[in-house]
Design an enzyme around this catalytic site. Sequence first.
Site, PDB file in Angstrom:
ATOM      1  N   ASP A  13       0.730  -1.143   0.098  1.00  0.00           N
ATOM      2  CA  ASP A  13      -0.113  -0.065  -0.018  1.00  0.00           C
ATOM      3  C   ASP A  13       0.852   1.379   0.040  1.00  0.00           C
ATOM      4  OD1 ASP A  13      -1.937  -1.911   0.256  1.00  0.00           O
ATOM      5  OD2 ASP A  13      -2.611  -1.529   2.377  1.00  0.00           O
ATOM      6  N   LYS A 113      -7.204  -4.781  -2.669  1.00  0.00           N
ATOM      7  CA  LYS A 113      -7.773  -5.189  -1.443  1.00  0.00           C
ATOM      8  C   LYS A 113      -8.705  -4.343  -1.051  1.00  0.00           C
ATOM      9  CE  LYS A 113      -3.800  -4.295   1.328  1.00  0.00           C
ATOM     10  NZ  LYS A 113      -4.278  -3.482   2.215  1.00  0.00           N
ATOM     11  N   CYS A 158      -1.622  -3.036   7.792  1.00  0.00           N
ATOM     12  CA  CYS A 158      -1.302  -3.854   6.434  1.00  0.00           C
ATOM     13  C   CYS A 158       0.039  -4.896   6.503  1.00  0.00           C
ATOM     14  CB  CYS A 158      -1.471  -3.130   5.168  1.00  0.00           C
ATOM     15  SG  CYS A 158      -2.969  -2.357   5.494  1.00  0.00           S
TER      16      CYS A 158
END
Length: 212
Positions: A13, A113, A158
Amino acid sequence: MKIVATDALLVIDPQNDFCEGGRLAVAGGAGVMPTINQLAERFKRVIVTQDWHTPDQVSFASNHDGAAPFTEIDVAYGRQMLWPDHCLQGSPGADFHPDVAPTVRKSSAVIRKGYNPAVDSYSGFFENDRRTPTGLSGLLRELGVTRVVLCGLAYDYCVRFTAEDAVREGFEAVVIRDATRAIAPETAAEAGRRFAALGVIELEAADLLRIA
């Protein structure tokens, strides 16, 4: 640790909303991008994950009357942290940070996601219901990967959950501490404890690049 052909770099990310000025900014987030690019140069396999939310995402505090960001609620799959709206599909905040462009260009896949509005997703392997896979495990196995090296944002969410799931899926996992940043000291400490318990290795980028 020597980088070998069966390793993959997982870049978690590296998006504008997690960097300074973003909707869910992690302190120092943009500063890790040059280190990520240095790492990506050394790996044959690079895979990037991308938060990709709809406006009605269950984890957005704005979708729950009177709820404040950074508080928890019960949802269908268990406890869920509520966040400021972030990484909305097609928005500038969901775009990859411009400083990580060389890594994104080199990547062989982008795993999106969190696009199911009813389920948030921290891990690059599974959504937060812990049952719905993203396809990352299968892709890594097709590529012959046995060890993943993780960097990106954020260390305590994450990156943490991706590393934990990597181990559960049978991969070795290594986290590059100075190529990631955490949201909060308390959750960062918990991530470190979980890594130690699961056998996730933590290294500095210089240690890896020096002998790669």
